[in-house]
Design an enzyme around this catalytic site. Structure first.
Site, short mmCIF file in Angstrom:
data_model
loop_
_atom_site.label_atom_id
_atom_site.label_comp_id
_atom_site.label_asym_id
_atom_site.label_seq_id
_atom_site.Cartn_x
_atom_site.Cartn_y
_atom_site.Cartn_z
N THR A 223 0.85 -1.19 0.00
CA THR A 223 0.00 0.00 0.00
C THR A 223 0.89 1.24 0.00
O THR A 223 1.98 1.21 0.54
CB THR A 223 -0.85 -0.04 1.29
OG1 THR A 223 -1.75 -1.13 1.19
CG2 THR A 223 -1.62 1.25 1.52
N ARG A 251 -14.64 -7.32 0.33
CA ARG A 251 -13.85 -6.90 1.49
C ARG A 251 -13.21 -5.51 1.26
O ARG A 251 -12.65 -5.22 0.22
CB ARG A 251 -12.76 -7.93 1.76
CG ARG A 251 -11.87 -7.63 2.96
CD ARG A 251 -10.61 -6.89 2.57
NE ARG A 251 -9.68 -6.75 3.69
CZ ARG A 251 -8.61 -5.96 3.68
NH1 ARG A 251 -8.34 -5.24 2.61
NH2 ARG A 251 -7.82 -5.88 4.72
N VAL A 252 -13.30 -4.67 2.26
CA VAL A 252 -12.65 -3.37 2.23
C VAL A 252 -11.79 -3.25 3.48
O VAL A 252 -12.23 -3.61 4.57
CB VAL A 252 -13.70 -2.23 2.19
CG1 VAL A 252 -13.03 -0.88 2.32
CG2 VAL A 252 -14.51 -2.30 0.90
N GLY A 253 -10.57 -2.77 3.31
CA GLY A 253 -9.66 -2.64 4.45
C GLY A 253 -9.69 -1.26 5.08
O GLY A 253 -10.66 -0.51 4.95
N ASP A 254 -8.62 -0.93 5.77
CA ASP A 254 -8.55 0.34 6.49
C ASP A 254 -8.23 1.54 5.61
O ASP A 254 -8.56 2.68 5.96
CB ASP A 254 -7.46 0.25 7.57
CG ASP A 254 -6.08 -0.02 6.96
OD1 ASP A 254 -5.97 -0.92 6.09
OD2 ASP A 254 -5.11 0.67 7.33
N THR A 274 -0.42 1.25 6.90
CA THR A 274 -0.34 0.09 6.02
C THR A 274 -0.22 -1.17 6.86
O THR A 274 0.42 -1.15 7.91
CB THR A 274 0.84 0.18 5.04
OG1 THR A 274 0.90 -1.02 4.26
CG2 THR A 274 2.18 0.37 5.76
N GLY A 275 -0.86 -2.24 6.42
CA GLY A 275 -0.78 -3.48 7.18
C GLY A 275 -2.09 -4.24 7.12
O GLY A 275 -2.91 -4.02 6.22
N GLY A 277 -5.43 -4.69 7.39
CA GLY A 277 -6.46 -3.67 7.50
C GLY A 277 -7.50 -3.90 8.59
O GLY A 277 -7.94 -2.95 9.24
#
Ligand code: ASP
Length: 356
Positions: A223, A251-254, A274-275, A277
């Site tokens: 990211t 799916r949606v991350g942070d 980053t990481g 999420g």
């Protein structure tokens, strides 16, 4: 499961101008540490290109050079904007577009594949002066998602748009749309195949595959993000990603979530994460850093380390970049590496990849 603690607690600060040598000397073992970018016109720029298992022994010299060059180019793109008294958001966007266009990072061109073999991109941006924010998620055709995030912030009454609606809005505003094939890269495709194979494998075979996956892990993340402090004293932050390899079910991350993957407030700091999420969402990491500074009076370094420690305690890995209104910055991570870089008023970019 053991978790390494968040990055170093360097207390070194610059007292005067910021030369490249000073910057290099002050780099702490686990990050760049907290430093002050300049006394008179403290503008500064920090970027990341993802955290993960990034180890010297696994990196070829060519690959390392490619990362260093692209990160340097992105730093200088932001620096040029800030030097000419441009706005922090212009600097953030300039750098992120460059990284989105590079197949090296898990954003734009180098986005990872979903379980369905598609690429779905997420992004967000925030203006620390107004607390305005824009975000878009599950994009399949937007070449440079960060441009759309900014449009959502500046040209709509909304903060977050997703999927087809977001892309219709993008089309209306002349944002470049591409055929999904644009996002295909062989490396990311192979990475998806490995992850799927590992999922199918019975436990005995797992260990060999686990080893292989570890080798691929440096590509799992990637990211990109940027935080800028401009000459007017405004902070801006942005993040862009393809998410996690093999993600499913929309799916949606942070990364597109304001307060989780991105946050900026002139009164505290700008943050891009980053990481993993899911963990960053649960801890609301970016806002947590800002809150610790505001309510507990913590330094940006302590606040960022504290927020990342919470992620680690839950079992999450990753890192973040944070820059405060005075030009102090920190880049902690609890993985073996994080692509990251910083440039201050002196215009000499400094890029780091590993812990040391
Ligand atoms: N945070 C991103 C996500 O969970 C992935 C990453 O930073 O590598 O979507």
């Amino acid at each position: 499961m053991s978790h390494k603690r968040a990055g170093g607690e360097s207390r070194r600060k610059f007292l005067g101008g910021v030369g490249a040598a000073a910057l290099a000397a002050s780099a702490s073992p686990k990050g760049l540490g907290a430093q002050k970018m300049g006394e008179l016109h403290p503008f500064g720029f920090v970027i990341h290109g993802g955290a993960g298992t990034i180890e010297r022994s696994r990196m070829t010299p060519e690959r390392e050079r490619a990362y260093r060059e692209k990160l340097t180019e992105a730093l200088l793109a932001g620096y040029e904007v800030l030097k000419k008294s441009g706005g922090c958001l212009d600097a953030v966007v300039a750098a992120i577009v460059l990284m989105e266009d590079s197949p090296l990072f898990n954003a734009g061109k180098g986005a990872v594949f979903t379980n369905a073999g598609t690429n779905e991109l997420d992004t967000s941006i925030m203006d620390g002066r107004t607390l305005k924010a824009g975000a878009a998620a599950s994009l399949k055709h937007v070449k440079n998602p960060i441009l759309l995030a900014r449009l959502v912030m500046e040209q709509s009454p909304h903060v977050m748009m997703v999927g087809e609606g977001a892309e219709a809005f993008a089309a209306q505003h002349g944002v470049e749309l591409v055929d999904p094939k644009y996002f295909y890269t062989e490396e990311r495709w192979q990475q998806l195949q490995k992850v799927k194979e590992a999922e199918k494998s019975p436990p005995p075979k797992q260990s060999k595959l686990e080893k292989e996956l570890r080798a691929f892990d440096e590509h799992k993340f990637g990211t990109v993000g940027a935080v800028a402090l401009d000459r007017a004293g405004n902070l801006g932050a942005g993040t862009s990603t393809g998410g996690m390899t093999n993600k499913r079910f929309g799916r949606v991350g942070d990364s597109p979530i304001i307060g989780a993957g991105t946050y900026a407030d002139n009164e505290t700091c700008g943050v891009s994460c980053t990481g993993d999420g899911e963990y960053f969402i649960r801890v609301s990491v970016a806002h947590e850093v800002s809150s610790r500074m505001r309510y507990a009076g913590e330094s940006v370094e302590r606040a960022a380390a504290g927020a990342l420690e919470k992620v680690g305690k839950l079992g999450g890995t990753g890192g973040l970049i944070a820059l405060d209104r005075r030009g102090n910055f920190t880049t902690p991570f609890n993985t073996s590496g994080m692509y990251r870089g910083v440039v201050g008023p002196e215009g000499r970019p400094r890029v780091l990849i590993y812990k040391d």
